[in-house]
Design a protein around this motif. Structure first.
Motif, PDB file in Angstrom:
ATOM      1  N   UNK A  23      24.017 -41.762  26.681  1.00  0.00           N
ATOM      2  CA  UNK A  23      24.956 -41.732  25.554  1.00  0.00           C
ATOM      3  C   UNK A  23      25.383 -40.295  25.282  1.00  0.00           C
ATOM      4  N   UNK A  24      24.429 -39.375  25.284  1.00  0.00           N
ATOM      5  CA  UNK A  24      24.733 -37.968  25.028  1.00  0.00           C
ATOM      6  C   UNK A  24      25.663 -37.401  26.106  1.00  0.00           C
ATOM      7  N   UNK A  78      44.542 -41.197  31.970  1.00  0.00           N
ATOM      8  CA  UNK A  78      44.383 -42.149  30.866  1.00  0.00           C
ATOM      9  C   UNK A  78      43.327 -43.203  31.216  1.00  0.00           C
ATOM     10  N   UNK A  79      43.327 -43.643  32.470  1.00  0.00           N
ATOM     11  CA  UNK A  79      42.334 -44.616  32.926  1.00  0.00           C
ATOM     12  C   UNK A  79      40.928 -44.038  32.803  1.00  0.00           C
ATOM     13  N   UNK A  80      40.779 -42.794  33.217  1.00  0.00           N
ATOM     14  CA  UNK A  80      39.477 -42.119  33.126  1.00  0.00           C
ATOM     15  C   UNK A  80      39.013 -42.046  31.677  1.00  0.00           C
ATOM     16  N   UNK A  81      39.928 -41.729  30.797  1.00  0.00           N
ATOM     17  CA  UNK A  81      39.615 -41.635  29.371  1.00  0.00           C
ATOM     18  C   UNK A  81      39.182 -42.999  28.816  1.00  0.00           C
ATOM     19  N   UNK A  82      39.933 -44.040  29.123  1.00  0.00           N
ATOM     20  CA  UNK A  82      39.620 -45.388  28.635  1.00  0.00           C
ATOM     21  C   UNK A  82      38.291 -45.879  29.209  1.00  0.00           C
ATOM     22  N   UNK A  83      38.069 -45.642  30.501  1.00  0.00           N
ATOM     23  CA  UNK A  83      36.810 -46.060  31.120  1.00  0.00           C
ATOM     24  C   UNK A  83      35.617 -45.341  30.500  1.00  0.00           C
ATOM     25  N   UNK A  84      35.781 -44.072  30.179  1.00  0.00           N
ATOM     26  CA  UNK A  84      34.698 -43.317  29.548  1.00  0.00           C
ATOM     27  C   UNK A  84      34.424 -43.845  28.143  1.00  0.00           C
ATOM     28  N   UNK A  85      35.479 -44.175  27.398  1.00  0.00           N
ATOM     29  CA  UNK A  85      35.296 -44.767  26.065  1.00  0.00           C
ATOM     30  C   UNK A  85      34.570 -46.107  26.165  1.00  0.00           C
ATOM     31  N   UNK A 116      32.554 -47.094  28.592  1.00  0.00           N
ATOM     32  CA  UNK A 116      31.159 -46.823  28.969  1.00  0.00           C
ATOM     33  C   UNK A 116      30.354 -46.399  27.750  1.00  0.00           C
ATOM     34  N   UNK A 117      30.957 -45.590  26.899  1.00  0.00           N
ATOM     35  CA  UNK A 117      30.275 -45.135  25.683  1.00  0.00           C
ATOM     36  C   UNK A 117      29.916 -46.340  24.810  1.00  0.00           C
ATOM     37  N   UNK A 118      30.867 -47.235  24.601  1.00  0.00           N
ATOM     38  CA  UNK A 118      30.613 -48.423  23.787  1.00  0.00           C
ATOM     39  C   UNK A 118      29.547 -49.320  24.414  1.00  0.00           C
ATOM     40  N   UNK A 160      23.942 -51.390  24.619  1.00  0.00           N
ATOM     41  CA  UNK A 160      22.703 -51.562  25.385  1.00  0.00           C
ATOM     42  C   UNK A 160      21.548 -50.857  24.696  1.00  0.00           C
ATOM     43  N   UNK A 161      21.808 -49.694  24.119  1.00  0.00           N
ATOM     44  CA  UNK A 161      20.767 -48.966  23.386  1.00  0.00           C
ATOM     45  C   UNK A 161      20.265 -49.798  22.216  1.00  0.00           C
ATOM     46  N   UNK A 162      21.185 -50.407  21.481  1.00  0.00           N
ATOM     47  CA  UNK A 162      20.796 -51.263  20.356  1.00  0.00           C
ATOM     48  C   UNK A 162      19.976 -52.453  20.842  1.00  0.00           C
ATOM     49  N   UNK A 163      20.426 -53.094  21.931  1.00  0.00           N
ATOM     50  CA  UNK A 163      19.718 -54.255  22.478  1.00  0.00           C
ATOM     51  C   UNK A 163      18.312 -53.875  22.938  1.00  0.00           C
TER      52      UNK A 163
END
Length: 146
Positions: free
Chosen positions: A66-67, A101-108, A110-112, A117-120
């Motif tokens: 996440x970091x 833009x694709x790279x940016x959206x994919x990174x967002x 992945x962050x979500x 997954x961290x919460x789960x």
């Protein structure tokens, strides 16, 4: 104007980007390494889903992921305006702009996904700890009664 390559995308940015570009490369390397480690831990958890040490390791790897992803997202967002200006001025083509833009959206995304997954995993860990505690109490009570 500096031309920098970000994951196969060459963009022109009106600033000194040496730190950003080398930082993105380092973050990408870290991200790949963490992903491989997470896959290994997930494989082991399939064999023993109640292993609290593995769950703890997974939680730490997820926090690191996440970091790393957050830093990567911040760097990409920081370059977003310069990429847009370069596209509007014709310095980069539509393909490069869309790839960024694709790279940016994919990174967002992945962050979500990582945050979910961290919460789960945190919930799994709490459940496993509770079950272990209950089992320990049952054993303790059984020994005291016998």
């Amino acid at each position: 104007m500096a031309n920098k390559k970000i994951n196969g995308i060459t963009i022109a940015i009106n600033a000194d980007t040496n730190g950003v570009t080398s930082g993105l490369k380092e973050l990408t390397t870290q991200s790949v390494s963490l992903t491989k480690q997470l896959k290994s831990v997930d494989s082991l958890l399939k064999l023993d889903p109640t292993n609290t040490e593995l769950l703890d390791t997974k939680q730490k790897l997820l926090a690191d992921s996440v970091d790393t992803t957050r830093k990567r997202l911040e760097a990409l967002k920081g370059a977003q305006e310069d990429v847009k200006r370069s596209y509007e001025s014709g310095s980069i083509g539509t393909d490069e702009y869309i790839a960024f833009q694709k790279e940016l959206v994919e990174t967002e995304k992945r962050m979500n996904d990582l945050e979910g997954t961290t919460d789960d995993t945190g919930e799994e860990m709490k459940k496993t700890e509770k079950e272990a505690s209950e089992f320990g109490n049952t054993l303790k009570n059984g020994l005291a009664a016998g």
